[in-house]
Scaffold this motif. Structure first.
Motif, short mmCIF file in Angstrom:
data_model
loop_
_atom_site.label_atom_id
_atom_site.label_comp_id
_atom_site.label_asym_id
_atom_site.label_seq_id
_atom_site.Cartn_x
_atom_site.Cartn_y
_atom_site.Cartn_z
N ILE A 25 34.35 43.50 23.49
CA ILE A 25 35.25 42.48 22.22
C ILE A 25 35.67 42.21 22.34
O ILE A 25 37.05 41.04 22.09
CB ILE A 25 34.09 42.67 20.79
CG1 ILE A 25 33.09 43.33 21.42
CG2 ILE A 25 34.68 42.25 20.10
CD1 ILE A 25 32.28 43.82 19.80
N ALA A 26 37.08 43.04 22.23
CA ALA A 26 38.62 43.42 22.20
C ALA A 26 39.52 42.61 23.28
O ALA A 26 40.82 41.54 23.19
CB ALA A 26 39.61 44.32 21.83
N TYR A 29 40.87 39.04 21.92
CA TYR A 29 41.83 38.87 21.55
C TYR A 29 43.97 38.93 22.21
O TYR A 29 43.45 39.75 22.88
CB TYR A 29 41.73 39.88 20.59
CG TYR A 29 40.63 40.62 19.28
CD1 TYR A 29 39.98 39.10 19.65
CD2 TYR A 29 40.96 41.34 19.28
CE1 TYR A 29 38.86 39.60 19.37
CE2 TYR A 29 39.33 41.81 18.65
CZ TYR A 29 38.09 40.72 18.58
OH TYR A 29 37.16 40.80 17.69
N VAL A 34 54.62 44.53 24.06
CA VAL A 34 54.61 46.12 23.36
C VAL A 34 56.31 45.47 21.86
O VAL A 34 55.61 46.02 21.34
CB VAL A 34 55.79 47.21 24.28
CG1 VAL A 34 55.83 48.30 23.16
CG2 VAL A 34 54.70 47.02 25.20
N THR A 35 56.95 44.25 22.39
CA THR A 35 58.20 43.49 21.21
C THR A 35 57.16 43.47 20.63
O THR A 35 56.95 43.79 18.76
CB THR A 35 58.67 43.35 22.36
OG1 THR A 35 59.16 44.19 22.74
CG2 THR A 35 59.39 43.37 20.92
N MET A 37 53.83 42.52 19.23
CA MET A 37 51.97 42.42 19.61
C MET A 37 51.14 41.72 19.30
O MET A 37 51.24 41.24 18.41
CB MET A 37 51.48 44.12 19.18
CG MET A 37 52.38 45.71 20.21
SD MET A 37 51.82 46.84 18.90
CE MET A 37 53.12 47.98 19.41
N GLY A 38 50.15 41.69 19.86
CA GLY A 38 49.06 40.82 19.73
C GLY A 38 47.87 41.20 19.16
O GLY A 38 47.99 42.50 19.07
N PRO A 39 47.06 40.92 18.40
CA PRO A 39 45.82 41.33 17.78
C PRO A 39 44.80 42.22 18.94
O PRO A 39 44.21 42.74 17.84
CB PRO A 39 45.00 40.16 17.15
CG PRO A 39 45.10 39.01 17.44
CD PRO A 39 46.34 38.79 18.38
N ILE A 42 45.86 46.86 20.19
CA ILE A 42 46.05 48.39 19.14
C ILE A 42 44.73 48.70 19.60
O ILE A 42 43.69 49.96 19.73
CB ILE A 42 46.59 48.18 17.48
CG1 ILE A 42 47.79 48.49 16.90
CG2 ILE A 42 45.87 50.08 16.87
CD1 ILE A 42 48.64 49.55 17.79
N PRO A 43 43.39 47.82 19.75
CA PRO A 43 41.89 47.83 19.74
C PRO A 43 41.67 48.39 20.81
O PRO A 43 40.91 48.96 20.97
CB PRO A 43 41.12 46.80 19.71
CG PRO A 43 42.68 45.60 18.33
CD PRO A 43 43.56 45.88 18.66
N VAL A 46 43.14 51.92 20.72
CA VAL A 46 42.57 52.92 20.56
C VAL A 46 40.57 53.39 21.22
O VAL A 46 40.15 54.69 20.89
CB VAL A 46 42.06 52.14 19.08
CG1 VAL A 46 40.97 53.14 18.14
CG2 VAL A 46 43.01 52.26 18.01
#
Lengths: 164, 503
Positions: A25-26, A29, A34-35, A37-39, A42-43, A46
């Motif tokens: 799903i992610a 997005y 790294v500088t 970050m898009g949405p 992090i997903p 994780v």
């Protein structure tokens, strides 16, 4: 080391499946850099972490739990089966049904009738439930809930069915 | 100057805490806490989760005072049934059974209750003073924190709660990952992108906190209890006897109270610590220190005094990391974070400067609450024992109704009610698969904050991960985290965990 714990397989596989689904799903997005970050950044991190945990749980083959149990001196023979299919169906079915009934009934039927229904269904989660005590309890709790929540705490919930 | 600000703070706190409304809710919290402490199978975590929505109608101060009262009140109530019935009402009172019930069998039950209550009161007083003294110091330190430090601090909190908590480390880490994933649901604050919402309008603001915790703790507890057909049998209470300890008993208990309090103060601060671990460690330490004649387990007053003082001190000081760092150290504190967020208060160092009423009021109310508990518990002990006659078959429908109306009343959303059913099922499954819900909830609360701090830190450092090791505070926290992770494998930590939870 005993492997009395048999829950590692479904748990590990569930973790892998959930992680894969989340990553899939992610992937829609924007990841970004790294500088900035898009949405999606992090997903994905994780999901990767969850995937790793799933792999480790499968690799450990339940020894992570068995080691703790052995430490605590628990008798592996008393270990209940991973999923007791029949003992649990009744409570799960009745309790979940009563929650869903609350959600469906509260707006059209009001608090009094809804509480009555919820308690009546919920009581039958108990194997030794009988009709007359169940009705009495439902009646009592329905009155109590109306008094406590609407009269004393003045929540904005309708008491009785609305006919429109 | 520092002392003056402390006194001014405490004065303000007592002014807030003796406000009639706040006194009333403090009393109610303590009363409910004692009640659920007495009832086995209904713990403070589930109760606070269930009553959380009710407090959103109160002022923030009154709401938090009530919830705090439930937490430390439960520590008192749990000891009563341990001592009189050999039935620990709370996990943190399990070790009290050993010597407490032995005293009851010798006809000294009343003395054991009095020792537990006075010991808890002493510990609560010291704990309150401790928070009042150290919170301002910590808060000043924390004001130096940047995004990198906050991120590492929260990571440390998560890791520490895993290492020090019960059960499998791997599974707890997996639960953290799932909690973080749940925390991601909703609209991304930076880009406005909808994440994991499945086209649902209700999920745009993220997964709601109350259905999550009520499902995982409240509903799952009911399902498990019913499956095991747990119905507390009305057991025969031992004779209570005189409520006054003899001189020898007092002499034996007093140093144990002091040692237990000290242990509780420090273990309460640790993430994953709190009341439960404090009481276990205090008992084993006390046994080593003062069990000279082998009287432990046979009704030694020290064996009651140490764990009961420790669990109360631990319950108090576990508020310190929350109030100063914004870091919930256990599941109950995660719920308190949720309660603050519902009121629009962000836990952390700014509470003390921006919300001095709330901060000092809560601290002062803890001392008043401890005083009330002394009154609630000792003279009324007979009533509490009667409460045990309530059967679970009557209790759980009440819990069910209160939970459902509570969830619904937050937003008047039936979607939240259906979500609760789903999370209840999840909580049941997690229990079957030996996964603890606490790390999941902790990660769910901390996750969104961690993402923000991480992204901000990366922005400041232009994507250079070295920022986390270049800043001294961040590096220190990182080293502690690494040491804890390394410690998981080390044999002495394993044996410490084993000892702390052996029963």
């Amino acid at each position: 080391m005993t492997t009395a714990d048999r829950t590692w397989r479904p748990l590990g596989i569930s973790c892998l499946a959930l992680a894969a689904a989340a990553a899939w799903i992610a992937s829609d997005y924007a990841v970004g850099t790294v500088t900035a970050m898009g949405p999606g950044f992090i997903p994905l991190v994780v999901a990767a972490f969850l995937f790793l945990m799933g792999v480790l749980i499968l690799v450990a083959r339940g020894n992570d739990v068995a080691a703790e149990d052995a430490d605590e001196g628990e008798d592996p023979a008393t270990e209940p089966p991973a999923l007791a299919p029949f003992g649990a169906i009744r409570p799960i079915g009745a309790i979940l049904a009563s929650i869903v009934a609350f959600g469906l009934a509260i707006k059209p039927l009001g608090l009094a009738l809804t509480t009555f229904l919820v308690v009546l269904i919920g009581v039958y989660a108990n194997r030794s439930a009988r009709l007359v005590p169940a009705l009495l309890l439902a009646l009592g709790l329905s009155a109590g809930a109306c008094l406590l929540f609407v009269t004393l705490l003045s929540l904005q919930i309708g008491l009785f069915p609305r006919f429109e | 100057m520092f002392d003056q600000s402390l006194l001014a703070g405490l004065a303000l706190g007592f002014q807030v805490a003796v406000d009639p409304t706040n006194i009333l809710f403090c009393f109610l919290g303590c009363l409910i806490g004692t009640l659920i402490g007495v009832l086995p199978g209904l713990g403070p975590t589930a109760t606070i989760a269930i009553l959380l929505p009710m407090t959103s109608a109160l002022s923030p101060v009154a709401g938090l005072i009530t919830l705090a009262g439930i937490y430390y009140g439960a520590q008192y109530g749990g000891s009563t049934t341990s001592i009189l019935l050999r039935l620990p009402g709370e996990a943190s009172s399990v070790v009290t059974v050993l010597d407490g019930h032995a005293m009851t069998r010798r006809g000294r039950g009343g003395a054991a209750l009095a020792i537990a209550a006075w010991g808890s009161f002493f510990a609560g007083t010291v704990g309150t003073l401790f928070i009042a003294l150290f919170a301002p110091l910590l808060a000043v330190l924390v004001l130096k924190f940047g995004a990198a430090e906050y991120f590492v601090l929260m990571a440390l909190g998560l890791v520490a709660s895993v290492v020090l908590a019960q059960g499998s480390v791997l599974r707890a880490l997996a639960m953290i990952a799932i909690g973080l994933l749940f925390g991601l649901v909703g609209t991304d604050a930076n880009s406005g992108q909808y994440r994991f919402t499945f086209g649902s309008y209700e999920l745009l603001n993220g997964l709601p906190f109350v259905p999550l915790v009520v499902g995982l703790f409240g509903i799952a507890d009911i399902l498990i209890a019913l499956e095991q057909a747990r119905d507390a049998e009305a057991s025969q209470a031992g004779k209570i006897g005189s409520l006054w300890p003899t001189r020898e008993e007092t002499k034996r208990a007093a140093p144990a109270v002091a040692r237990g309090t000290l242990i509780g103060l420090f273990l309460g601060l640790l993430p994953g610590g709190g009341a439960l671990m404090s009481s276990f460690v205090a008992y084993s330490v006390e046994k080593r220190v003062s069990d000279k004649e082998g009287t432990f387990g046979k009704g030694d007053p020290a064996g009651v005094a140490a764990p009961e003082s420790a669990n109360n001190a631990g319950a108090q000081t576990s508020f310190l990391p929350l109030l100063t760092l914004g870091l919930p150290s256990n599941a109950v504190m995660a719920l308190m974070t949720g309660a603050m967020l519902i009121h629009g208060i962000v836990p952390g160092p700014r509470i003390m400067t921006n919300q001095p009423n709330l901060f000092w009021g809560l601290i002062a109310s803890m001392w008043i609450g401890n005083l009330m508990l002394l009154v609630i518990n000792l003279p009324l002990v007979g009533i509490w024992v009667q409460m045990l006659k309530i059967r679970y078959s009557v209790l759980y429908p009440i819990i069910l109704v209160v939970s459902l109306v509570g969830i619904y009343s937050v937003d008047y959303s039936t979607f939240d009610v259906f979500l609760t059913a789903a999370f209840g099922l999840l909580g049941y499954g997690m229990n079957k698969w030996k996964c603890e819900p606490a790390p999941l909830v902790l990660a769910f609360v901390l996750g969104p904050m961690m993402e923000q701090y991480f992204r901000r830190a990366m922005l400041v450092a232009r994507g250079d991960l070295a920022i986390f090791v270049e800043r001294p505070i961040s590096l220190t926290l990182l080293l502690i985290t690494a040491a804890l992770l390394a410690g998981i494998a080390a044999p002495h930590v394993r044996s410490f965990r084993r000892k702390a939870f052996a029963e």
